[in-house]
Design a protein around this motif. Structure first.
Motif, mmCIF file in Angstrom:
data_model
loop_
_atom_site.group_PDB
_atom_site.id
_atom_site.type_symbol
_atom_site.label_atom_id
_atom_site.label_comp_id
_atom_site.label_asym_id
_atom_site.label_seq_id
_atom_site.Cartn_x
_atom_site.Cartn_y
_atom_site.Cartn_z
ATOM 1 N N PRO A 106 29.440 39.778 41.974
ATOM 2 C CA PRO A 106 30.943 39.752 41.229
ATOM 3 C C PRO A 106 31.369 41.213 41.077
ATOM 4 O O PRO A 106 32.455 41.496 41.070
ATOM 5 N N GLN A 109 32.768 42.251 44.136
ATOM 6 C CA GLN A 109 34.103 41.669 44.449
ATOM 7 C C GLN A 109 34.928 42.600 43.448
ATOM 8 O O GLN A 109 36.218 42.776 43.937
ATOM 9 N N ILE A 126 40.104 38.669 40.968
ATOM 10 C CA ILE A 126 38.928 38.249 41.340
ATOM 11 C C ILE A 126 38.515 36.613 41.192
ATOM 12 O O ILE A 126 38.037 36.091 42.128
ATOM 13 N N TYR A 128 36.689 34.894 38.891
ATOM 14 C CA TYR A 128 35.083 34.812 39.163
ATOM 15 C C TYR A 128 35.042 33.472 38.222
ATOM 16 O O TYR A 128 35.735 33.056 37.210
ATOM 17 N N SER A 129 34.051 32.454 38.919
ATOM 18 C CA SER A 129 33.911 31.003 38.270
ATOM 19 C C SER A 129 32.450 30.824 38.093
ATOM 20 O O SER A 129 32.190 29.733 38.067
ATOM 21 N N GLY A 130 31.591 31.968 37.804
ATOM 22 C CA GLY A 130 30.349 31.636 37.769
ATOM 23 C C GLY A 130 29.974 31.575 36.328
ATOM 24 O O GLY A 130 30.840 31.155 35.494
ATOM 25 N N ALA A 136 31.011 37.689 34.044
ATOM 26 C CA ALA A 136 32.507 37.023 34.038
ATOM 27 C C ALA A 136 33.405 37.619 32.903
ATOM 28 O O ALA A 136 34.665 37.580 33.271
ATOM 29 N N ALA A 139 34.893 40.463 34.861
ATOM 30 C CA ALA A 139 36.022 40.153 35.669
ATOM 31 C C ALA A 139 37.215 39.581 34.997
ATOM 32 O O ALA A 139 38.146 39.945 35.672
#
Length: 391
Positions: A106, A109, A126, A128-130, A136, A139
């Protein structure tokens, strides 16, 4: 002179994990080696001269037999332990490198998104989906920052477009009047005087807009830092001057004016403070209706001085009040072609921020607004920071 190569974060994390893994493995091998050497000492409890019968029929002193056994077992344990430690270290370092790379993806990214950003790509995020971890959070913070930057760019574009439109209008009026009059072969002195009057009015409108833009830029430039001029002055005096300047317009539309101008000492830029009071009075008169009301109050309360300007007029929803502070907004509507440049409250907010004050606008039942400006009084400690403007 070449720059010293610095290890990347991924490499540093891998090296740290490798050092910890090798150290822990070495400690385990050492403990196993010591335990084996201690465990293989049964002859310590036997009598001296004790012999051991070997499998081939030979007899050997128990102490010599124990020494050979301990040396062989320790050597074999140490050799196999070092081989296992080497294999585990290689696998562990490789795994740590892969895991660190996945964890830092990430961040790459974020970097790639930042490198791609431009005026035409501010819509990229970005996304971010983690896991809900520190990455997170970073992001989400970066995406929120991009939202603010995109909003600022859009506001800047609207400001430039509106300023261009406002300046183009009087220039177009002047050019049209000049072209029409010059193309008329039968135009007489009266026609030329009418044209001159129109051109003068249009030039005054353009000049007023330029002056307002300069005041706004000057006020915003001084927000959050030391003011260029700091002089003790009275809000009541500036307000009285503003009311006197608008007297003819007030009489023309038949406004009922209620004043309570008590001393309100402040320290700041006199020119900007006079413009603040003038803009509030001008707006209260300009957006009023025939035979309406206008009330003005000034005073001080401890370490704060205040100015209140209220007026009747058309109805404004309280939800639309924050939009009144945006440049070129008139009554919450964008560039309606109404009177004024739409910079009045924008200048008021900028001047208040530059002086460490606040401005509050309340929509009145039945129409109109009441604006309350609060500034540090002359006796209060100096404020060099900015204060958010409440809506």
């Amino acid at each position: 002179m070449s720059r010293r190569v610095r290890p990347t974060l991924r490499l540093r994390l891998t090296l740290l994990n490798g050092v910890l893994l090798v150290g822990a493995g070495a400690i385990l091998v050492l403990l196993a080696w010591l335990l084996v050497r201690d465990a293989l000492r049964p002859t310590d409890e036997l009598l001296p001269g004790t012999v051991v019968l070997l499998s081939d029929g030979r007899r050997m002193d128990a102490a010599d037999w124990q020494r050979q056994l301990v040396d062989a077992a320790s050597g074999e344990l140490l050799a196999k332990g070092l081989v296992a430690l080497l294999a585990i270290s290689v696998v562990g370092v490789a795994g740590a490198y892969a895991v660190a790379g996945r964890a830092l993806r990430p961040l790459h990214q974020v970097t790639a998104t930042a490198q791609r950003l431009g005026e035409a790509t501010l819509d990229q995020r970005i996304g971010y989906s983690g896991a809900d971890d520190e990455v997170a959070e970073l992001a989400k913070t970066f995406d929120a920052m991009l939202d603010r930057i995109a909003s600022a760019f859009e506001a800047q574009k609207r400001f430039v477009a509106n300023a261009s439109h406002e300046l183009r209008t009087p220039l177009a009026v002047m050019r049209t009047e000049i072209d029409v009059t010059l193309s008329d072969d039968d135009a007489d002195a009266a026609e030329y005087r009418r044209m001159a009057t129109v051109v003068r009015d249009a030039s005054e409108r353009a000049n007023g807009l330029v002056d307002a833009l300069l005041v706004l830029a000057r006020s915003e430039a001084q927000a959050g830092r030391q003011l260029g001029r700091r002089t003790e002055c009275d809000l009541a005096a500036g307000t009285a001057n503003a009311l006197s300047a608008m007297r003819r317009e007030v009489e023309r539309i038949g406004l009922r004016v209620q004043t309570s101008l008590e001393s309100a000492p402040v320290v700041g830029d006199p020119g900007l403070l006079d413009r603040l009071a003038g803009n509030l009075i001008e707006n209260a008169v300009r957006y009023n209706h025939l035979h309406g009301r206008l009330w003005v109050r000034t005073g001080t309360d401890g370490d704060r001085s205040w100015l209140v300007v209220g007026n009747t007029g058309f109805e404004v929803d309280q939800a639309d009040v924050p939009g009144l502070f945006e440049p070129f907004r008139r009554g919450g509507r964008e560039r309606t072609g109404a009177r004024g440049s739409g910079l009045g409250l924008s200048i008021v907010r900028a001047v208040c921020t530059a002086h460490g004050g606040t401005v509050r606008v309340v929509a009145q039942p039945g129409g109109g607004l009441e604006v309350t400006v609060t500034l540090p009084s002359a006796d209060a400690p100096a404020v060099n920071g900015t204060v958010p403007i409440p809506s």
